[in-house]
Design an enzyme around this catalytic site. Structure first.
Site, PDB file in Angstrom:
ATOM      1  N   TYR A 119     -34.472 -22.078  20.022  1.00  0.00           N
ATOM      2  CA  TYR A 119     -34.652 -22.874  21.233  1.00  0.00           C
ATOM      3  C   TYR A 119     -36.127 -23.179  21.526  1.00  0.00           C
ATOM      4  O   TYR A 119     -36.471 -23.533  22.653  1.00  0.00           O
ATOM      5  CB  TYR A 119     -34.031 -22.150  22.433  1.00  0.00           C
ATOM      6  CG  TYR A 119     -32.525 -22.215  22.495  1.00  0.00           C
ATOM      7  CD1 TYR A 119     -31.777 -22.774  21.455  1.00  0.00           C
ATOM      8  CD2 TYR A 119     -31.831 -21.723  23.580  1.00  0.00           C
ATOM      9  CE1 TYR A 119     -30.402 -22.824  21.510  1.00  0.00           C
ATOM     10  CE2 TYR A 119     -30.445 -21.767  23.645  1.00  0.00           C
ATOM     11  CZ  TYR A 119     -29.733 -22.320  22.598  1.00  0.00           C
ATOM     12  OH  TYR A 119     -28.359 -22.372  22.657  1.00  0.00           O
ATOM     13  N   LYS A 161     -27.110 -11.345  12.886  1.00  0.00           N
ATOM     14  CA  LYS A 161     -26.590 -11.893  11.637  1.00  0.00           C
ATOM     15  C   LYS A 161     -27.605 -11.608  10.527  1.00  0.00           C
ATOM     16  O   LYS A 161     -27.956 -12.466   9.714  1.00  0.00           O
ATOM     17  CB  LYS A 161     -26.338 -13.401  11.786  1.00  0.00           C
ATOM     18  CG  LYS A 161     -25.461 -13.999  10.686  1.00  0.00           C
ATOM     19  CD  LYS A 161     -24.049 -13.488  10.694  1.00  0.00           C
ATOM     20  CE  LYS A 161     -23.237 -14.204   9.604  1.00  0.00           C
ATOM     21  NZ  LYS A 161     -21.900 -13.592   9.427  1.00  0.00           N
ATOM     22  N   ASP A 193     -20.549 -12.745  14.460  1.00  0.00           N
ATOM     23  CA  ASP A 193     -19.255 -13.389  14.259  1.00  0.00           C
ATOM     24  C   ASP A 193     -18.125 -12.376  14.384  1.00  0.00           C
ATOM     25  O   ASP A 193     -17.057 -12.679  14.931  1.00  0.00           O
ATOM     26  CB  ASP A 193     -19.206 -14.125  12.920  1.00  0.00           C
ATOM     27  CG  ASP A 193     -19.724 -13.301  11.757  1.00  0.00           C
ATOM     28  OD1 ASP A 193     -20.371 -12.267  11.996  1.00  0.00           O
ATOM     29  OD2 ASP A 193     -19.499 -13.691  10.596  1.00  0.00           O
ATOM     30  N   ASP A 217     -26.153 -17.255  24.045  1.00  0.00           N
ATOM     31  CA  ASP A 217     -25.638 -18.466  24.678  1.00  0.00           C
ATOM     32  C   ASP A 217     -24.180 -18.686  24.300  1.00  0.00           C
ATOM     33  O   ASP A 217     -23.311 -18.912  25.146  1.00  0.00           O
ATOM     34  CB  ASP A 217     -26.501 -19.656  24.243  1.00  0.00           C
ATOM     35  CG  ASP A 217     -26.379 -20.838  25.184  1.00  0.00           C
ATOM     36  OD1 ASP A 217     -25.629 -20.762  26.172  1.00  0.00           O
ATOM     37  OD2 ASP A 217     -27.038 -21.862  24.920  1.00  0.00           O
ATOM     38  N   ASP A 221     -20.486 -17.756  26.556  1.00  0.00           N
ATOM     39  CA  ASP A 221     -19.527 -18.816  26.864  1.00  0.00           C
ATOM     40  C   ASP A 221     -18.129 -18.453  26.364  1.00  0.00           C
ATOM     41  O   ASP A 221     -17.120 -18.776  27.009  1.00  0.00           O
ATOM     42  CB  ASP A 221     -19.975 -20.140  26.245  1.00  0.00           C
ATOM     43  CG  ASP A 221     -20.957 -20.891  27.133  1.00  0.00           C
ATOM     44  OD1 ASP A 221     -21.563 -20.252  28.013  1.00  0.00           O
ATOM     45  OD2 ASP A 221     -21.131 -22.109  26.950  1.00  0.00           O
TER      46      ASP A 221
END
Length: 320
Positions: A119, A161, A193, A217, A221
């Protein structure tokens, strides 16, 4: 002397739900509210989505309450987080009694790195190829880890990850685990994941999860969908001396102006603001009021009800 709170409603339903949170804050404390503008409408009028005076206000106020930005979100939210010196985004997600939830036992908090990762905006597109530079530093990872150790001294999970992004997520994971060892705080690492799967299958397994920027993020969600929707998720962007508090749901242009936006996430963000300013009793009162309305109604259409924003706002204020 009353504390100064910058109020930036922004776009879409931000202008409908932020006033509700301001009314709630006004009911439980003695604050000075200073209003400012940001977002798409400001950009159309002035040529910039985040006027210098708005950013300066956020940088100087004791805390900032923000609604949402539309197409200009990246040009508003990220600079505002930078203005308050935010290094961690705190995103709690929990299922509430009375709300239809896919995982009614879920009660989790994501502590998301808030300054770097993918970001940073370092992107290039040329000759049919686009690249994105992912930045992970030891300093930012350490600061997040130190906050996490204070927030959850009993222990936390670290989502990563590092099996694929060996250097960037490897540095993040190594740093967070090293800080936790220094502090004597137990940690357990989990591939991001795999965490997404486990959240759905065994949501009670996780309480506090420390994540890189993008992962936090996305995973928060996902958690929102498991507890009843984005209209229930507050967030806090915490800096050393200041904070920015905002609902996770965004500007929701599909329902903006209809008077049916759910104010719960914004009011719960205001409760996090109260905690940040050391008004713990007031924060607890606000949370209790929101939880009571969620349990007993009235509810907005996103939660299966037919009430409007104003009706829900009145019910929350009645209970504060």
């Amino acid at each position: 002397m009353s504390e100064e709170i910058a109020v930036i409603p922004g776009d879409g339903i931000g202008s409908e739900v932020v006033p509700v949170a301001v009314d709630v804050l006004d009911a439980v404390g003695d604050f000075e509210f200073v209003h400012a503008d940001a977002g798409d409408a400001v950009a159309a009028e002035t040529g910039t989505p985040l006027p210098a005076e708005t950013r300066a206000l956020a940088a100087s106020a004791d805390a900032t309450l923000f609604g949402a930005a539309g197409e200009t979100a990246a040009d508003v939210v990220l600079p505002l987080r930078d203005a308050v010196g935010s290094f961690v985004n705190v995103r709690p997600a929990r299922a509430y009694p009375g709300v239809d939830a896919l995982c009614p036992e879920l009660d989790i908090v994501f502590l998301r790195e808030n300054t770097e990762g993918v970001y940073t905006g370092d992107e290039v597109r040329e000759d049919g190829r686009a690249t994105l530079t992912r930045v992970v530093t030891e300093d930012a990872s350490r600061r997040l880890a130190e906050y996490a150790c204070d927030y959850a001294p009993e222990g936390f999970h670290v989502a990563h990850k590092a099996n694929v992004m060996r250097e960037t997520d490897g540095l993040f994971l190594d740093t967070v685990e090293a800080v936790a060892r220094e502090r004597g705080v137990p940690t357990e690492s989990v591939l991001m994941d795999a965490l997404a799967t486990h959240l759905c299958l065994s949501p009670g397994e996780f309480e506090v999860v420390v994540t890189p920027n993008l992962a936090g993020d996305v995973l928060s969600d996902l958690a929102a969908g498991l507890v009843g929707g984005l209209g229930l998720l507050p967030s806090a962007n915490i800096g050393g001396e200041r904070g920015l508090f905002e609902p996770v749901h965004g500007s929701a242009p599909d329902i903006a102006g209809e008077g049916i936006a759910n104010p719960a996430a914004t009011v719960l963000s205001a409760a996090m603001l109260l905690d940040f300013l050391d008004h713990g009793d007031a924060a607890a009162s606000v949370r209790s009021a929101v939880e009571s309305v969620l349990a007993d109604g009235p509810r907005t259409p996103d939660l299966g009800g037919d009430a409007g924003t104003d009706e829900v706002a009145d019910a929350i204020l009645d209970r504060v």
